[in-house]
Scaffold this active site. Sequence first.
Site, PDB file in Angstrom:
ATOM      1  CG  ASP A 183      50.283  13.855  56.898  1.00 17.34           C
ATOM      2  OD1 ASP A 183      51.049  12.955  57.275  1.00 17.34           O
ATOM      3  OD2 ASP A 183      49.284  14.203  57.538  1.00 17.34           O
TER       4      ASP A 183
ATOM      5  CG  ASP B 136      46.195  16.557  58.500  1.00 18.03           C
ATOM      6  OD1 ASP B 136      47.377  16.852  58.767  1.00 18.03           O
ATOM      7  OD2 ASP B 136      45.590  15.602  59.023  1.00 18.03           O
TER       8      ASP B 136
ATOM      9  CG  ASP C 219      51.734  17.673  58.294  1.00 19.75           C
ATOM     10  OD1 ASP C 219      52.629  16.860  58.575  1.00 19.75           O
ATOM     11  OD2 ASP C 219      50.573  17.336  58.011  1.00 19.75           O
TER      12      ASP C 219
END
Length: 920
Positions: free
Chosen positions: A312, A651, A655
């Site tokens: 990410d 994080d 996700d």
Amino acid sequence: MLRYYLFEGMRYIWMARKGAFCRVRYCTMVVVIYRCSVKKSGCIDAYETDFTSVRPAHCSPFSVLGSLQVLNPFYVFQVFSIVLWLADKYYYYAACIFFISLISISVSLYEIRKQSTMLRSMAQLITNVTVRRSSGEEDSVSSVELVPGDCVLIPQEGLLLPCDAVLLAGECMVNESILTGETHAVWRHAMYSGQRRGFYTAKGELISSILYPQPINFRFYQDAMKFLLFLGGVALCGTIYSIVILSRTNIMWWELLIRGLDIVTIVVPPALPAAITTGTIYAQRRLKEQGVYCISPPRINICGKVSMFCFDKTGTLTEEGLDVWGVVEGSGAGFSEIVPDPRFLPQGPMLSALACCHSVALLGGQPLGDPLELKMIESTGWTLDLEFGGHRVLAVMRPPACQLQPESVVMALVQRFPFSPSLQRMSVVTVAPGGKSSLAFIKGAPEMLASLCQKESVPAQFSNTLHTFVSQGFRVLALGYKPLHGQTDLSSIKREEVERDVQFLGLLVMKNLVKKESAEVIDTLRLAHLRSVMVTGDNILTAVNVAQACGMVGTDERVIFVHATPQTDQSLPSLRFHLGEEGAGGLYQGGSKYHLAINGMSFSALCDYFPEYLPKVLMRGTVYARMAPEQKTQLVKELQKLNYRVGMCGDGANDCGALRAADVGVSLSEAEASVASPFTSKSDNISCVPLLIREGRCSLVTSFSLFKYMALYSLIQFTSVLILYTEKTNLGDLQFLFFDMVLVTLLAIVMGKGGPSTELHPQRPPASLLSLPVLASLTLHTLLLILGQVSALVITVSQDWFVPLNSTMSGANNLPNLEDTSVFALSGYQYIIMAVVVTKGYPYKKPLYYNGKAPLREETVQETIQAPRCPSVRISLLATPGRTTSPDPVHSDWPELALDFTPIGQYYYYYYYCQIVLQV
């Protein structure tokens, strides 16, 4: 009649129209059960009973857990072996294995119960809530008594919501970190929480993913099971041979059966599953010391085969916070000069938009919300309040008390439409004191907001200016506003009406710095021939700039943009590849180094209309921008279809799906949603990724070596027993105990304790146990081992001092004898030699002599090559024939284990000394 079944907490109902059992969402299930119940009996008792029938994270009693553990095939085999050894009078060995198995089961039960209790406390929430009845009365009831259709009131001070719900009126701020991993509270019109109604809620699905993770499809584990079947075939051959040999002696049929079955416990060692996890256990402990926590230890080995890592951007490769770099006002006449500090903006719609277009709220006197919006408000100097002329509104924004910004510009937020990832924008409706000058402000992605603005208000240089900022790595937001008529009902105004025919105001430019560790880690992965991919929800040009800054894209490498459009009523689907301003290009660039970049919209069109090009794009794709959470998950699965071992590092925000779908998921967030990820790191950067891969490779080669060693260990003992069966004798109880519990156990611990190498090698370690080199190696070693033991027996028999055994007895009753001693002595050396031979070091783990933790003694260091670490275990085997006087110990300062045998014949004694030296 309703036909359904339960699987992993989920209900699957038979759908006659589809001719299959289909999984249903909870609300759908309620309707089906309700209709069936009413139609059949005219009541809804079945409906309400079913509503509370499924609950996740049930804590089973110890009796049930113990039964499940004992019925595990591994422990069933252990019980079979213990019963067999007791029947064969191997009491010491059977007792040791029994107590070890009992301790193992107890520890396993404790850990399972502990995890179940933790999940139950995380999942279950019982509280009192206020319910408004259809009559208007309000009752306080337990959350357990809630049923669909109840109207729950949210008090001003807030509450922990124990169920999934839909917000019927007003708005509220929700902390969804347990579900989405978002680190800040967000405004929601539809809330997701609760567990009370089983796995069908949003939180229930998270618990389900923890209780029932995806099966691990790893070749090493598959080959291990196949190799165990092969060893079972070897055991069958050995059993037949032993029965044929022993049937020639005068032994009872039941003893013959025991001897034959004993071969099975030798060839298929019960300790094999535990031994091959030794390296994983040590790796998990080392990871924990480095701040990386693992909830799925088998995935540590998979880390060793990772070939691609997805990252990410925001909060992972770049810093979490954003700093305001400047504001650029714009209109149909063009853009003005950039203003570094929004405080110097003239009073007007642009300054008001920066101060008012947000979802920040006050809770306990502290502003809460998106860090980006908090920075935006802070840059204006305006303050947040809730009181507005005696009325309570969503928020009140007050400018600094100065002459340039008088109190008359105070603005109240009376309506808010929160940010939506699919819409890529948010908006608010404000009023001035006295209800005058109602204004709507809109903030969002520049491309999206420009499409909503009046064309004459958008500067002609919009695209070029935006390209300039995002190509330099800035994050850009566009702002607009719209005056509202005085007769507009602000309480019922629709979002579609607010967000159309907007006047363009300008751009907010924010700087997001790349973390210093990102470039180092990406370079390390590149040197190790591991692909790095960025998956972000940000602008594609911003993502490309960050990819170049952190080294994913080299300075001499080109980026080709993939643009795909879906089919519409006016046009056919299209797929184009271009180099931006440098001109058009094709998919193949004559062998030059290039990377592909694609956004979420084009990715969806590519999957739907051009699936034949999808593998080609995935093979060279490096930047995936504007990707929705479900698209990140889809990307990971598509890469896995191409035989990539995919790692995902994020994080936690948006996700979670990709982290769970990846072969190796690493969360940098400590939010509760990250517990569904196999790995969680306490560090806020990606420096844990090379560490995880190095530990994975070390654990994989260690498991590989231990499996080969345990296979050779069983074949060594198998050979010894068959040779001794042929000679009408066998190993003694203490000899079996010494080999299995002392020698082999210590060697397995030493082999598994080695740490990882300090560097990542470009070549990944093998994971197949059934490859030709492995099978050829095992075959050659086995032949040499058999030759060695047969030679030892032949040499012993040919000596002058050899005394034959008593041929009238057989088995352990014929002990001690020189035939047994010679085979026992040589096989001991074979165990040690094989441990050294199969232990693989460079380039994936440190050499065997690095296993210890204490430094060498000073006099030893002076005599050696300044070794930084010392051996953990040093073993010396001495076989000494002699008279009645025992030889002196070789090293008097080392602990000594001596196995002293009684005299053989009239004159000779045989002393077998095993010096085991522990340098700890």
